[in-house]
Design a protein around this motif. Structure first.
Motif, mmCIF file in Angstrom:
data_model
loop_
_atom_site.group_PDB
_atom_site.id
_atom_site.type_symbol
_atom_site.label_atom_id
_atom_site.label_comp_id
_atom_site.label_asym_id
_atom_site.label_seq_id
_atom_site.Cartn_x
_atom_site.Cartn_y
_atom_site.Cartn_z
ATOM 1 N N GLU A 224 0.862 -1.177 0.000
ATOM 2 C CA GLU A 224 0.000 0.000 0.000
ATOM 3 C C GLU A 224 0.901 1.230 0.000
ATOM 4 O O GLU A 224 1.951 1.232 0.662
ATOM 5 C CB GLU A 224 -0.900 0.025 1.242
ATOM 6 C CG GLU A 224 -1.963 -1.071 1.197
ATOM 7 C CD GLU A 224 -2.853 -1.115 2.437
ATOM 8 O OE1 GLU A 224 -3.835 -1.860 2.394
ATOM 9 O OE2 GLU A 224 -2.540 -0.432 3.438
ATOM 10 N N THR A 226 0.890 5.569 0.232
ATOM 11 C CA THR A 226 0.230 6.863 0.410
ATOM 12 C C THR A 226 1.216 7.947 -0.011
ATOM 13 O O THR A 226 2.360 7.963 0.463
ATOM 14 C CB THR A 226 -0.177 7.074 1.881
ATOM 15 O OG1 THR A 226 -1.057 6.013 2.260
ATOM 16 C CG2 THR A 226 -0.895 8.410 2.073
ATOM 17 N N THR A 291 -2.895 0.692 -4.125
ATOM 18 C CA THR A 291 -2.373 -0.638 -3.793
ATOM 19 C C THR A 291 -1.538 -1.157 -4.955
ATOM 20 O O THR A 291 -1.782 -0.813 -6.114
ATOM 21 C CB THR A 291 -3.519 -1.631 -3.555
ATOM 22 O OG1 THR A 291 -4.303 -1.717 -4.754
ATOM 23 C CG2 THR A 291 -4.404 -1.177 -2.406
#
Ligand SMILES: [Zn+2]
Length: 425
Positions: A224, A226, A291
């Protein structure tokens, strides 16, 4: 001078009997569109299990069921102190599944037992059909529940406590259909485990190959990411000095695709989920979350891909003035099947005169878990357009029979290996 003729070399499965059994099984949970809905531990699953047990018992097999509902049908051999050669797959299906995913592996195993029985051929080791519970994971998550317990990946109590969407627990469902046995799952030993399965991909059909000699199951890594920049007005903020988190994501998404393409032919990588904040047409995106799914049969290649991913994220972030956090959230290591088992499949296919290629499974299978505790390999047969988990799933009578024929001879090859190891013949 050739080797002396071995009577077992001439054994042939019955394509018609196998096809008849496949069509019979497909009536249990059969759908209007010609598919199968046989969710694990439902009434339809019970029917199919009862029917299977009846077929195996008619051959003189000894039936047993463990506490995860796994069914074992054992045909005796000359040496019943030697752990059996296990053959099987799963009878449960997706809600809109086909007639072949799983059922083919179980019924090809039944066909092997029927062929050995009809020929009066006694193997050295026992041969054992196995029907694994909840391969699909559609009713109870996770998938591969029973084989996972068998391989000590999952705890017994944890598995029994899994609940479906209506709150019924796995253990209750087992009891309700009468398939919660007393044997502790995972205590049984196998000399080997072979599974026939439809490929669920397009490779064999495209190349016109009869048989896929499955050498392993690819590994998977999930990440993942960010990326954080700065939200600002799209109208009043000059291009100079913007910190647009969506541009960062776009660069990484391109890089993920390029990383897979740089490791052909087996690497696969996908960004399948992307969130943009605040996701407003006149605000520069301040944050993105996405993802990454990477797959390959080898850990060293996955390591290289993961390294490149880290570089891509860092490069995009520094070039765009963003901060970035990349986290690896799940790793499924690649499975390499047992070389002896793989070689038995290869020799069996050659003996039968079938065309073949080595192949790595893209999908997960019970065999991937069983491989942790017993020598294991798989046999793939082509399926039309590579389609599965679909009512339109199809393999022909001949394609199914070739899979069963290779299974039979892989078992006989492994049986000779066992006899040899035990100093016989
Ligand atoms: Zn399957």
């Amino acid at each position: 001078m050739g080797a002396p003729e071995n009577p077992s070399h001439n054994l042939r499965v019955s394509a018609e009997r196998l096809w008849g059994n496949l069509m019979q099984a497909a009536t249990m949970g059969g759908t209007a569109k010609g598919g199968v809905c046989r969710l694990t531990l439902t009434e339809e699953d019970r029917q199919a299990r009862d029917w299977l047990a009846k077929q195996a018992t008619a051959l003189g097999c000894a039936m047993s069921v463990d506490d995860m509902g796994v069914m074992y049908a054992r045909q005796r051999g000359q040496r019943n102190d030697v752990p059996p050669i296990a053959i099987g797959s799963h009878l449960d299906s997706q809600p809109t599944g086909g007639k072949f995913d799983g059922a083919l592996g179980v019924l090809a195993a039944l066909e092997v037992l029927q062929t050995l029985h009809a020929a009066g051929y006694e193997t050295f080791a026992p041969v054992e059909l196995v029907n694994w519970t909840n391969e699909e994971g559609s009713r109870f998550a996770p998938a591969l529940t029973a084989s996972g317990v068998f391989a000590r990946v999952f705890e017994h109590d944890w598995a029994l406590a899994r609940a479906d969407r209506s709150g019924i627990r796995f253990g209750e469902a087992l009891e309700k259909i009468g398939y919660r046995g007393s044997e502790r799952c995972g205590t049984r030993k196998f000399s080997a485990h072979f599974e026939v399965h439809i490929e669920q991909g397009p490779v064999l059909e495209r190349e016109g190959k009869d048989i896929g000699v499955v050498t392993g199951v690819q590994g998977t890594r999930w990440f993942e990411c960010t990326m954080t920049g700065a939200e600002a007005h799209t109208g009043s903020t000059p291009m100079q000095g913007r910190r647009n988190a969506l541009i960062g994501a776009a660069r990484v998404i391109e890089a993920v695709d390029a990383i897979a393409r740089a490791h052909p032919p087996l690497a696969i990588a996908t960004v399948g989920l992307l969130e943009v904040r605040p996701n407003s047409r006149n605000v520069i995106p301040g944050e993105t979350f996405f993802t990454i799914d990477m797959r390959h049969p080898r850990d060293d290649v996955l390591d290289a891909m993961e390294h490149k991913l880290g570089d891509a994220v860092a490069d995009a972030a520094s070039a765009l003035g963003l901060s970035a956090a990349l986290t690896k959230i799940w790793t499924q290591p690649p499975v390499v099947f047992d070389p002896d088992c793989v070689e038995c499949v290869r020799r069996a296919a050659a003996r039968c005169g079938y065309s073949m290629r080595d192949i790595v499974s893209g999908a997960q299978h019970d065999s991937a878990y069983v491989a942790r505790v017993a020598p294991t390999s798989m046999i793939f047969v082509p399926c039309r357009d590579g389609i599965s988990h679909n009512e339109a799933e199809f393999s022909s009578q001949e394609q199914c029979a070739r899979g069963a024929q290779v299974l039979l001879h892989a078992v006989l090859e492994f049986d000779r290996l066992l006899a040899h190891r035990h100093g016989q013949k």
